[in-house]
Scaffold this motif. Structure first.
Motif, PDB file in Angstrom:
ATOM      1  N   ARG A 197       0.828  -1.213   0.000  1.00  0.00           N
ATOM      2  CA  ARG A 197       0.000   0.000   0.000  1.00  0.00           C
ATOM      3  C   ARG A 197       0.862   1.264   0.000  1.00  0.00           C
TER       4      ARG A 197
ATOM      5  N   ASP B  68       2.910   6.530  -1.556  1.00  0.00           N
ATOM      6  CA  ASP B  68       1.689   5.731  -1.472  1.00  0.00           C
ATOM      7  C   ASP B  68       1.549   4.869  -2.716  1.00  0.00           C
ATOM      8  N   SER B  69       0.496   4.076  -2.777  1.00  0.00           N
ATOM      9  CA  SER B  69       0.330   3.144  -3.897  1.00  0.00           C
ATOM     10  C   SER B  69       0.259   3.878  -5.235  1.00  0.00           C
TER      11      SER B  69
ATOM     12  N   ASP C 212       2.828   3.107  -8.195  1.00  0.00           N
ATOM     13  CA  ASP C 212       2.330   2.754  -9.533  1.00  0.00           C
ATOM     14  C   ASP C 212       2.910   3.673 -10.595  1.00  0.00           C
TER      15      ASP C 212
END
Length: 479
Positions: free
Chosen positions: A444, A454-455, A459
């Protein structure tokens, strides 16, 4: 005014001074369970503060803490970030290809890698410096620079030495490069020179990680100061009580390496192996198993990797290197494939026994352009899953990928576990890896060097890496 009245007024003024307010912490993480890797347990209902990049407090959720930034971890798991203790960045024509992989390690929760030498030593050491200074995004790099070998090695970029004088000159060179440890491989390194190199490195105060030449017994290497054995396949030799005699025969030219390999397999005794493993533990020799490489090759006949998601992060030039091992294997019969699988399974079965004997295991992927389908960053997670399948306890697996690596590199004061005073390199997971080691990929977020990724940010690292691969491939096609 009398001295008595003046003293009384000063006392009253002091008494009515408003209390100082405690300065808020920089970060406050709340609503999570803390994974204690030392004890292999979860501690629920915790909150944690971070100041100047270090963990400043760990309290129960009932404590009144304030911070400039508060992050609710939504009931997730907080554990130390991962260390991959065996990687390679290699290929003189693949400098850009390797560099774009560095942020991917962070997106997979890996904040430190031990680079076990390659032909990109100047670039790797530059990346190490840039990452440390904050000018490049990537994991901490501990590098061996170039590895020692004998003359005419098959590997590119080695320090090929023919005698003690050349070896000591090579050691001086590595020290000028400020390498973090010494790596020795056995392709053409004579047994006597191997032991001399090992002893010289230890005399100079270096950690030494190594393959073991067939002409050197593992006991002799351990006695000479070996720090870690890279690849568990070497330790199976300890299952043969004649291992010292076999090594001596190879060193004297009375036995070929092929004959020695067969002798070790035919004479393997589990009880003898346990004696050997306990010797390694007593000598403080760690083992980096790297199961994944053998696994990927043993199941090439049944697994199609062409659609693996990680292929999006590798250039065509990078994956073209995978052909080397595939072609070296050649065409195999069904029986040969089965034998290869059996050899892998026999090796994997020894991991719990190594731990039972007290051997320190280090989790490493051996990811490299020359190691077929052993992917950078992702490969460590696959390695951990293979350990679970081999019967290793999940708590031991997690220790091997966190605190063991930090301790081996002499960095446990700052890294490897979640404790007050240590640097805050923290992995936020959705699921519990003590139940299923695959949960190490339920990421996460990652706290690293004062920043919470954060994710969404993680990403974005992957998206950017995939786009960089596409652009690099296209540019090369136009040349």
């Amino acid at each position: 005014m009398s001295l008595k009245k003046l003293s009384l007024l000063c006392l009253l003024a002091t008494s009515f001074t408003p209390p100082l307010q405690a300065k808020p912490h920089e970060w406050l993480l709340t609503n999570f369970s803390l994974l204690d890797v030392e004890q292999g347990r979860l501690l629920s209902g915790k909150q944690l503060t971070i100041d100047e990049g270090r963990i400043s407090a760990i309290e129960d959720s009932s404590a009144k803490l304030t911070a400039e930034r508060t992050v609710d971890l939504q009931g997730g798991i907080l554990m130390p970030s991962l260390w991959d203790m065996h990687v390679h960045f290699e290929g003189r024509e693949l400098v850009e290809d390797n560099a774009l992989l560095l942020p991917l390690y962070l997106s997979y929760g890996i904040t430190a890698v031990r680079e076990a030498a390659s032909d990109l030593a100047p670039e790797v050491l530059l990346w190490r410096k840039q990452i440390e200074s904050g000018n490049r995004l990537g994991p901490k790099i501990f590098s061996a620079g170039q590895k020692f070998e004998g003359p005419d090695s098959v590997w590119n970029g080695d320090l090929e030495v023919a005698d003690g004088a050349e070896m000591r000159q090579g050691m001086d060179k590595l020290e000028s490069m400020a390498v973090d440890f010494i790596k020795i491989t056995e392709n053409t390194m004579p047994a006597a020179l191997y032991l001399e190199t090992l002893k010289e490195a230890r005399a100079r105060g270096h950690l030494v990680s190594s393959h073991i030449p067939y002409g050197v017994s593992i006991f002799e290497a351990a006695k000479s100061g070996l720090s870690s054995i890279e690849h568990a396949s070497y330790v199976l030799r300890l299952g043969n009580a004649q291992e010292p005699q076999i090594a001596a025969a190879v060193a004297a030219g009375r036995m070929s390496t092929k004959q020695a390999s067969q002798a070790y397999r035919d004479g393997f005794d589990p009880e003898q192996a346990q004696l050997g493993y306990r010797m390694l533990a007593a000598k403080g020799v760690a083992v980096t198993p790297t199961l994944i490489g053998g696994h990927q090759l043993a199941w090439l006949d049944t697994q199609d990797h062409s659609q693996d998601p990680f292929m999006a992060f590798l250039t065509r030039a990078f994956t073209e290197k995978y052909r080397w091992r595939i072609e070296r294997m050649g065409a195999q019969t069904p029986q040969q494939w089965q034998t290869r699988k059996q050899h892998y399974q026999a090796l994997a079965a020894e991991l719990p026994k190594l731990l039972q004997a007290g051997v320190t295991l280090l989790a490493g992927s051996d990811s490299a352009a020359l190691n077929t389908y052993v992917y950078p960053a992702e490969g460590l997670h696959t390695e951990l899953q293979l350990w679970q399948q081999a019967g290793v306890n999940n708590a031991d697996i997690l220790r091997s990928a966190t605190i063991n690596g930090a301790r081996f590199m002499g960095q446990s004061k700052d890294y490897g576990s979640i404790e007050v005073g240590k640097k805050a390199e923290l992995l936020w997971l959705q699921d519990n890896p003590l139940q299923d080691i695959g949960a190490t990929q339920s990421i996460r977020g990652l706290f690293y060097r004062g920043t919470l990724f954060d994710s969404k940010a993680l990403d974005a690292m992957r998206t950017e890496a995939a786009e960089s691969v596409r652009l690099l491939d296209n540019a090369r096609r136009q040349l």
